[in-house]
Motif scaffolding. Sequence first.
Motif, PDB file in Angstrom:
ATOM      1  N   GLN A  89      -2.984  -6.813   1.112  1.00  0.00           N
ATOM      2  CA  GLN A  89      -3.991  -7.271   2.356  1.00  0.00           C
ATOM      3  C   GLN A  89      -2.984  -7.434   3.463  1.00  0.00           C
ATOM      4  OE1 GLN A  89      -6.688 -10.208   1.068  1.00  0.00           O
ATOM      5  NE2 GLN A  89      -8.446  -8.835   1.730  1.00  0.00           N
ATOM      6  N   GLY A  90      -1.976  -8.047   3.197  1.00  0.00           N
ATOM      7  CA  GLY A  90      -0.841  -8.615   4.412  1.00  0.00           C
ATOM      8  C   GLY A  90      -0.376  -7.003   5.010  1.00  0.00           C
ATOM      9  N   SER A  91      -0.366  -6.040   4.049  1.00  0.00           N
ATOM     10  CA  SER A  91       0.413  -4.880   4.560  1.00  0.00           C
ATOM     11  C   SER A  91      -0.660  -4.009   5.287  1.00  0.00           C
ATOM     12  CB  SER A  91       1.021  -3.793   3.275  1.00  0.00           C
ATOM     13  OG  SER A  91       1.550  -4.672   2.404  1.00  0.00           O
ATOM     14  N   VAL A  92      -1.870  -4.133   4.790  1.00  0.00           N
ATOM     15  CA  VAL A  92      -2.866  -3.446   5.680  1.00  0.00           C
ATOM     16  C   VAL A  92      -3.062  -4.147   7.027  1.00  0.00           C
ATOM     17  CG1 VAL A  92      -5.444  -3.251   5.749  1.00  0.00           C
ATOM     18  CG2 VAL A  92      -4.155  -2.667   3.608  1.00  0.00           C
ATOM     19  N   LEU A  93      -2.958  -5.553   6.976  1.00  0.00           N
ATOM     20  CA  LEU A  93      -3.147  -6.202   8.224  1.00  0.00           C
ATOM     21  C   LEU A  93      -1.939  -5.850   9.304  1.00  0.00           C
ATOM     22  CD1 LEU A  93      -4.388  -9.660   6.926  1.00  0.00           C
ATOM     23  CD2 LEU A  93      -5.580  -8.106   8.760  1.00  0.00           C
ATOM     24  N   VAL A  94      -0.665  -5.578   8.804  1.00  0.00           N
ATOM     25  CA  VAL A  94       0.400  -5.090   9.683  1.00  0.00           C
ATOM     26  C   VAL A  94      -0.070  -3.590  10.157  1.00  0.00           C
ATOM     27  CG1 VAL A  94       2.832  -4.350   9.478  1.00  0.00           C
ATOM     28  CG2 VAL A  94       2.203  -6.427   8.368  1.00  0.00           C
ATOM     29  N   GLY A  95      -0.674  -2.668   9.419  1.00  0.00           N
ATOM     30  CA  GLY A  95      -0.824  -1.570   9.991  1.00  0.00           C
ATOM     31  C   GLY A  95      -1.878  -1.605  11.087  1.00  0.00           C
TER      32      GLY A  95
END
Lengths: 158, 205
Positions: A89-95
């Motif tokens: 989820q953190g990675s998706v939020l960075v996107g």
Amino acid sequence: MSTPDDPPKLPFSRDERRLFYAVSRACGWLSAAHFVGAAALLFGGCCILPLGAALITNGFPGARGPLGSVIGGLMVVGFLPLLLTWVAQGSVLVGLYRRFDRLARPGGRDLLLLEESFVRLRLFFVVEAIFGIVTLALSLFMSSLGGLASLGWLGGPG
Amino acid sequence: MKPKPVEPWGGAKGASFGRPPGGGSPDAAVGADPSGRGPASPGQGAPRDAFDALGPPLSRLPFSPSSERVLSHVVLAMRVTAGAMVGSALVAMVGSVAFGATWTGILAALGQLAVAVVVALPSQVLPAGLLVRVSNALARVGTTDEEDQARLIEGLRTLRWLFLVRTLLFVFAVASPCVLGILGAMFYGMLASVMGPVLGGLSGS
């Protein structure tokens, strides 16, 4: 007529661009919170895993029956999926942060960036939905465990 | 004098929200749309930057069919998440009352219910309400061709608040078990080292 090389420009006002900027910052904060949470979970795993293993082996101190073992098992089994979920989820939020940050600057790729943001929002909220359903199932499971324990079927305090 | 740093959206840092597009004098704002969309009519001055040349908000955003499908999935996932959150909150409340009433008495059960309500309202019900608002706005973007741009902005504005609330809750939820977990593990370790055999005997009985 717009083409893929010349996408249609969307008439976002300055205040709307400002909102995109604010949304990107909110995504950034939430992503940072997820990564910090994952790091804390990794660190806390050193405490959680032995405690869970001890509960599986011995049950609750001062309790009888398998209730402690079940809770200990959930702690051990639930650790890794939770860690992976938070990192994903953190990675998706960075996107999302990057896309909304670019949307805050006037340019010709607004529509494309919005469509890419929707794809990432879908990823984020599908994971959220699965997480929510699992949490609901766990709440129901724990409540029924509590009910069974109160009937004396799984043991209880003392 | 040092020039003011420029923000990504083109405005000067520290400029107030009510300034006219392009940073002109307050006189130029007469007749301008307060949203920063530019002159209200073509006769009120030449456009100065990209914002001045903007037209009215679009009633239909030209998303591709696949993007509209993605948007409908987002809406569905948001609604499922909101339902699961409210369901979890209800189960936690009912469970706390049943658990407390069985093991600790009715007064303690009422106390636990109060705690469950105080915890559930900000942590589950508030984000669920915000999620429903975002999903309703985005659903209208995907299913109707009326005020799409305004609905999208409304949805994103609520999404921003949702993310900020989630950040606060996340920090609180991570920080408290972390501290409690470390303290609990230290306490458990001390207790186990001092009273290990006694605890083993109790759990076996």
